[in-house]
Scaffold this active site. Structure first.
Site, PDB file in Angstrom:
ATOM      1  CB  CYS A 103      -0.934   0.000   1.205  1.00  0.00           C
ATOM      2  SG  CYS A 103      -2.073  -1.393   1.170  1.00  0.00           S
ATOM      3  CE  LYS A 168      -7.044  -2.277   4.469  1.00  0.00           C
ATOM      4  NZ  LYS A 168      -6.563  -1.574   3.277  1.00  0.00           N
ATOM      5  NE  ARG A 178      -4.858  -8.019   0.720  1.00  0.00           N
ATOM      6  CZ  ARG A 178      -4.290  -8.325   1.877  1.00  0.00           C
ATOM      7  NH1 ARG A 178      -3.538  -9.411   1.969  1.00  0.00           N
ATOM      8  NH2 ARG A 178      -4.443  -7.551   2.925  1.00  0.00           N
ATOM      9  NE  ARG A 190      -2.654  -5.290   1.637  1.00  0.00           N
ATOM     10  CZ  ARG A 190      -2.082  -5.261   0.443  1.00  0.00           C
ATOM     11  NH1 ARG A 190      -0.829  -4.853   0.300  1.00  0.00           N
ATOM     12  NH2 ARG A 190      -2.756  -5.673  -0.623  1.00  0.00           N
ATOM     13  CE  LYS A 221     -10.352  -2.599   4.419  1.00  0.00           C
ATOM     14  NZ  LYS A 221     -10.331  -2.430   3.007  1.00  0.00           N
ATOM     15  CB  SER A 247     -13.753  -9.102  -0.883  1.00  0.00           C
ATOM     16  OG  SER A 247     -12.529  -9.251  -0.186  1.00  0.00           O
ATOM     17  CE1 TYR A 286     -16.603  -5.579  -3.311  1.00  0.00           C
ATOM     18  CE2 TYR A 286     -16.532  -6.098  -0.971  1.00  0.00           C
ATOM     19  CZ  TYR A 286     -15.932  -5.588  -2.102  1.00  0.00           C
ATOM     20  OH  TYR A 286     -14.660  -5.080  -2.023  1.00  0.00           O
TER      21      TYR A 286
END
Ligand code: PBG
Length: 300
Positions: A103, A168, A178, A190, A221, A247, A286
């Site tokens: 990132c 996060k 991803r 990460r 999240k 996701s 979503y």
């Protein structure tokens, strides 16, 4: 429906609609088809969309993130010209644009906070110039809000809002995303910049810091594994609070439904309801169309 924000994936071109294997019913769309999709989402009462880009090229510092002719910038311009009364948000992060998939800018085998901020400023200005209503930095770099706020204000974008990802967690639930944007880190993970899920006081502190730095909204999240954090932050801060049903949370429900284990739309509805109950004012999900299937018959 008026609390839901829908993630959309943008590629360059015209008439492009690529299915995403890891995210059923979601597509990588070119700007013209993004407009059609957003028109539909508006017609079912959706509050906003958040755009993620699949650039035409990647490099070590993610320079494609701030090119005016890349898909996201084009899509934002087109949306602002054509579809009214739907909030257009844009992701601010380098992972979709870097060759290594991290990132930020890499120095000494790790992401360097401050050189990343300099790149994020360029991306933020480019997205604001294209017309984004809200910028959503998701990279978890320290000082993001104050750094972007001052860059935006100096350039005259005083009305462009910032919805920072305050919390996060380093989560396994991001994997389908991803794959969708080809941002799996090529080395390491990460965990040096995303938060440890075992830690809740750090999350609260970060939300307070973001508020003090001038964020307009806060985001948490993944949503369902963080209901306790949503509730605590709601009590201790005063900004509008968003949560992202990510996701993996969506794909898990869809896969279970496909195998006949559960009713997918009902499960989406129930999880969104619990995220709301925990205190989220807005939810990125979503599952907007699944929710619509339920609410159009029972709109309360
Ligand atoms: C990073 C970003 C990620 C998501 C949104 N912004 C992925 C990551 O941190 O690896 C994940 C969203 C999802 O899983 O739906 N730019």
């Amino acid at each position: 429906m008026s609390h839901i924000i829908v993630p959309l994936f943008v590629v360059q071109g015209e008439g492009v609609k690529q299915s995403i294997q890891t995210l059923p019913n979601h597509y990588r769309l070119s700007p013209d088809l993004i407009v059609e999709e957003v028109q539909y989402l508006k017609s079912i009462g959706i509050f906003g969309v958040i755009l993620f880009g699949l650039p035409t090229y990647k490099d070590p510092t993610g320079t494609s993130s701030y090119q005016e002719e890349e898909g996201v910038q084009q899509a934002i311009r087109l949306l602002k010209q054509t579809v009214k009364e739907i909030i257009v948000m844009a992701d601010v992060c380098l992972c979709e644009y870097t060759t290594h998939g991290h990132c930020g800018v890499i120095q000494n085998q790790d992401v360097d906070n401050d050189s990343t901020l300099a790149e994020l400023q360029k991306q933020a200005l480019s997205l604001a110039k294209a017309g984004a209503d809200v910028l959503a930095p998701s990279g978890m770099m320290d000082g993001t809000v104050s750094c972007l706020r001052s860059a935006l204000d100096e350039a005259g974008f005083t009305n462009t809002l910032i919805m920072n990802y305050s919390v996060k967690y380093a989560s396994s639930f991001y994997a389908p995303f991803r794959s969708a944007v080809d941002s799996t880190p090529r080395f390491g993970d990460r965990k040096t910049y995303q938060m440890d899920p075992a830690n809740s006081r750090e999350a609260i502190r970060k939300a307070i810091v973001d508020s003090e730095e001038g964020a307009d909204m806060l985001m948490i999240k993944p949503a369902l594994p963080s209901l306790d954090i949503i509730a605590k932050i709601k009590e201790r801060t005063t900004l509008p609070l968003a949560a992202y049903q990510v996701s993996g949370e969506y794909a898990m429900i869809k896969q279970a439904a496909k195998e006949g284990l559960i009713d997918g739309s009902a499960a989406i509805y129930e999880t969104l309801l619990s995220i709301k109950r925990a205190g989220a004012d807005m939810i990125v999900s979503y599952g907007a169309k699944d929710l619509y299937q339920i609410l159009k018959h029972d709109p309360y």
